[in-house]
Write an enzyme that holds these catalytic residues in place. Structure first.
Site, PDB file in Angstrom:
ATOM      1  N   ARG A 103      -7.231-128.631 -65.024  1.00 26.14           N
ATOM      2  CA  ARG A 103      -6.415-128.735 -63.933  1.00 26.14           C
ATOM      3  C   ARG A 103      -6.626-127.288 -63.054  1.00 26.14           C
ATOM      4  O   ARG A 103      -6.202-126.372 -63.557  1.00 26.14           O
ATOM      5  CB  ARG A 103      -5.057-128.788 -64.258  1.00 26.14           C
ATOM      6  CG  ARG A 103      -3.865-128.541 -63.321  1.00 26.14           C
ATOM      7  CD  ARG A 103      -2.663-129.164 -63.469  1.00 26.14           C
ATOM      8  NE  ARG A 103      -2.639-130.575 -63.451  1.00 26.14           N
ATOM      9  CZ  ARG A 103      -1.293-131.287 -63.072  1.00 26.14           C
ATOM     10  NH1 ARG A 103      -0.369-130.671 -63.032  1.00 26.14           N
ATOM     11  NH2 ARG A 103      -1.497-132.596 -63.218  1.00 26.14           N
ATOM     12  N   HIS A 130      -6.598-136.201 -57.635  1.00 28.70           N
ATOM     13  CA  HIS A 130      -6.024-136.166 -58.962  1.00 28.70           C
ATOM     14  C   HIS A 130      -6.279-137.732 -59.185  1.00 28.70           C
ATOM     15  O   HIS A 130      -5.714-138.865 -59.549  1.00 28.70           O
ATOM     16  CB  HIS A 130      -4.544-136.281 -58.705  1.00 28.70           C
ATOM     17  CG  HIS A 130      -3.502-136.080 -60.070  1.00 28.70           C
ATOM     18  ND1 HIS A 130      -4.244-135.836 -61.163  1.00 28.70           N
ATOM     19  CD2 HIS A 130      -2.388-136.205 -60.228  1.00 28.70           C
ATOM     20  CE1 HIS A 130      -3.231-135.842 -62.153  1.00 28.70           C
ATOM     21  NE2 HIS A 130      -1.941-135.813 -61.535  1.00 28.70           N
ATOM     22  N   GLN A 133      -4.612-139.659 -62.384  1.00 30.97           N
ATOM     23  CA  GLN A 133      -3.340-140.467 -61.611  1.00 30.97           C
ATOM     24  C   GLN A 133      -3.448-141.974 -61.407  1.00 30.97           C
ATOM     25  O   GLN A 133      -2.709-142.643 -61.704  1.00 30.97           O
ATOM     26  CB  GLN A 133      -2.449-139.431 -60.813  1.00 30.97           C
ATOM     27  CG  GLN A 133      -1.314-139.958 -60.424  1.00 30.97           C
ATOM     28  CD  GLN A 133      -0.406-139.749 -61.345  1.00 30.97           C
ATOM     29  OE1 GLN A 133       0.036-138.816 -61.989  1.00 30.97           O
ATOM     30  NE2 GLN A 133       0.663-140.838 -61.624  1.00 30.97           N
ATOM     31  N   ASP A 222       5.044-138.812 -52.992  1.00 32.04           N
ATOM     32  CA  ASP A 222       4.765-137.766 -53.991  1.00 32.04           C
ATOM     33  C   ASP A 222       5.440-136.568 -53.101  1.00 32.04           C
ATOM     34  O   ASP A 222       5.714-136.631 -51.953  1.00 32.04           O
ATOM     35  CB  ASP A 222       3.102-137.536 -53.944  1.00 32.04           C
ATOM     36  CG  ASP A 222       2.647-136.217 -54.706  1.00 32.04           C
ATOM     37  OD1 ASP A 222       3.582-135.892 -55.717  1.00 32.04           O
ATOM     38  OD2 ASP A 222       1.529-135.729 -54.874  1.00 32.04           O
ATOM     39  N   CYS A 262       4.102-140.324 -58.614  1.00 27.08           N
ATOM     40  CA  CYS A 262       3.199-139.615 -60.009  1.00 27.08           C
ATOM     41  C   CYS A 262       4.096-138.805 -60.523  1.00 27.08           C
ATOM     42  O   CYS A 262       3.758-138.531 -61.734  1.00 27.08           O
ATOM     43  CB  CYS A 262       1.921-138.877 -59.279  1.00 27.08           C
ATOM     44  SG  CYS A 262       2.125-137.599 -58.173  1.00 27.08           S
ATOM     45  N   ARG A 290      -0.587-143.010 -68.107  1.00 27.05           N
ATOM     46  CA  ARG A 290      -1.430-141.834 -68.029  1.00 27.05           C
ATOM     47  C   ARG A 290      -2.083-141.610 -69.190  1.00 27.05           C
ATOM     48  O   ARG A 290      -3.390-141.335 -69.189  1.00 27.05           O
ATOM     49  CB  ARG A 290      -0.648-140.463 -67.771  1.00 27.05           C
ATOM     50  CG  ARG A 290      -0.369-140.205 -66.051  1.00 27.05           C
ATOM     51  CD  ARG A 290      -1.519-140.105 -65.343  1.00 27.05           C
ATOM     52  NE  ARG A 290      -2.029-138.911 -65.552  1.00 27.05           N
ATOM     53  CZ  ARG A 290      -1.856-137.726 -65.275  1.00 27.05           C
ATOM     54  NH1 ARG A 290      -0.919-137.528 -64.569  1.00 27.05           N
ATOM     55  NH2 ARG A 290      -2.575-136.578 -65.667  1.00 27.05           N
TER      56      ARG A 290
HETATM   57  N1   CP Z   1       1.640-136.559 -62.467  1.00 32.40           N
HETATM   58  C1   CP Z   1       1.441-135.380 -63.189  1.00 32.40           C
HETATM   59  O1   CP Z   1       0.075-135.079 -63.108  1.00 32.40           O
HETATM   60  O2   CP Z   1       2.339-134.641 -63.656  1.00 32.40           O
HETATM   61  P1   CP Z   1       2.233-133.319 -64.427  1.00 32.40           P
HETATM   62  O3   CP Z   1       2.009-132.219 -63.101  1.00 32.40           O
HETATM   63  O4   CP Z   1       3.439-132.973 -64.775  1.00 32.40           O
HETATM   64  O5   CP Z   1       1.019-132.966 -65.354  1.00 32.40           O
HETATM   65  N1  NVA Z   2       0.377-133.553 -55.192  1.00 28.65           N
HETATM   66  C1  NVA Z   2       1.098-132.959 -56.360  1.00 28.65           C
HETATM   67  C2  NVA Z   2       0.886-133.728 -57.629  1.00 28.65           C
HETATM   68  C3  NVA Z   2       1.510-133.264 -58.972  1.00 28.65           C
HETATM   69  C4  NVA Z   2       1.039-134.225 -59.882  1.00 28.65           C
HETATM   70  C5  NVA Z   2       0.718-131.357 -56.587  1.00 28.65           C
HETATM   71  O1  NVA Z   2      -0.507-131.330 -56.611  1.00 28.65           O
HETATM   72  O2  NVA Z   2       1.488-130.618 -57.146  1.00 28.65           O
END
Ligand code: CP
Ligand code: NVA
Length: 305
Positions: A103, A130, A133, A222, A262, A290
């Site tokens: 990530r 993502h 997701q 989101d 999400c 997930r």
């Molecule tokens: N939806 C998601 O990716 O959650 P986190 O940021 O908690 O991993």
């Molecule tokens: N758009 C959000 C998604 C988190 C799962 C972010 O990038 O923070």
């Protein structure tokens, strides 16, 4: 199938369907308590440059259920691209582990990681997309609705990484996708162009939330400020308030429309409590999925490797 899972754009419809078949099988086995050690003795490094709950927990637990082991590397650990070059990190980890999940902020970094790693790389979110997701999300919709025919999905809010992944998916599976964002916060133009060029889906961009949710089967939202955009949060809140998913907006969608997010949610901002906790919400099913989808992705990539 591609060596890595970095973007849904790199996968074919057939690849996606293969992942979903395996997801359903692994989910059933997990629920029955039947062992499925398809990655016995294998290890995964999980590199996190940003915080996480679902991504970390679902990957770490999933890898354990597959008979493997996952190492959590926190934002303070590796310093990918700062303490050490991305290409060096890729080559070093490839000597220890069988697969990498990362990530990161910069999407270029995950591309570089995948290029230099000799083992598969899974994208656990970048500023651009993502993909895990959205794979879990569409799997969840299919589970609830039974099929994906003639589906209208409306995404309301920031044209961010999650929105970009929906657009990538629409370039693979047929749907009517509506992205409804305030002016200046639209999704990535290149991504939109590429998915539209496939002619597979109808992809609409609009700024009108009520028109956007009309006849929608799924209303998705989101956060307004993603990880890394915390300083913009107050200013974004003003711009995005008319895009809140609340009871009034939901009254313009189909009465049986699913509500998705999400997570994590900023309750009272992009979505109200009554909608998030209401009967149309399937947010916890998507969170659960997930893990099942990612296990299938891991197994597919490991079989190839
Ligand atoms: N939806 C998601 O990716 O959650 P986190 O940021 O908690 O991993
Ligand atoms: N758009 C959000 C998604 C988190 C799962 C972010 O990038 O923070």
């Amino acid at each position: 199938m591609n060596k890595d899972f970095v973007s849904i754009a790199d996968y074919s419809k057939q690849d996606i369907e293969t992942i979903f078949d395996l997801t359903a099988e692994l989910k059933e086995k997990t629920q029955r308590g039947e062992a499925h050690h398809l990655c016995k003795g294998q290890t995964m490094s999980m590199i996190f440059a940003k915080p996480s709950a679902r991504t970390r927990i679902s990957f770490e637990t999933g890898m354990y259920q597959l008979g493997g082991y996952a190492l959590y590397l926190s934002p303070n650990d590796i310093g990918i691209g700062t303490r050490e070059a991305v290409s060096d990190v890729a080559r070093v980890i490839s000597r220890y582990n069988d697969i990498i999940m990362a990530r990161l902020f910069d999407h270029e970094h995950i591309l570089e990681l995948a290029e230099y790693a000799t083992v598969p790389v899974i994208n656990g979110l970048t500023d651009y997309n993502h993909p895990c997701q959205i794979m879990a999300d569409i799997f969840t919709v299919k589970e609830h609705r039974g099929h994906l025919q003639d589906i209208k999905i409306t995404y309301i809010g920031d044209g961010n990484n999650v929105a970009n992944s929906w657009i990538n998916l629409a370039g693979k599976l047929p749907m009517h996708l509506v992205i409804c964002s305030p002016s200046g916060y639209e999704p990535d133009e290149q991504t939109l162009k590429r998915s539209r060029q496939t002619g597979i889906s109808e992809i609409e961009i609009t700024g009108d939330p009520k028109a956007a949710v009309h006849n929608a089967d799924v209303v998705y939202t989101d956060v307004w400020a993603s990880m890394g955009q915390e300083k913009e949060a107050a200013q974004r809140k003003k711009v995005f308030m008319p895009y809140q998913v609340n009871r009034d907006l939901m009254s313009h969608a189909r009465s049986d429309a699913y509500v998705m997010h999400c997570l994590p949610a900023h309750r009272g901002e992009e979505i109200t409590d009554d909608v998030l906790d209401g009967p149309q919400s399937i947010v916890f099913d998507e969170a659960e999925n997930r893990m099942h989808v990612q296990k299938a992705i891991i197994v597919q990539l490991m079989q190839k490797a």
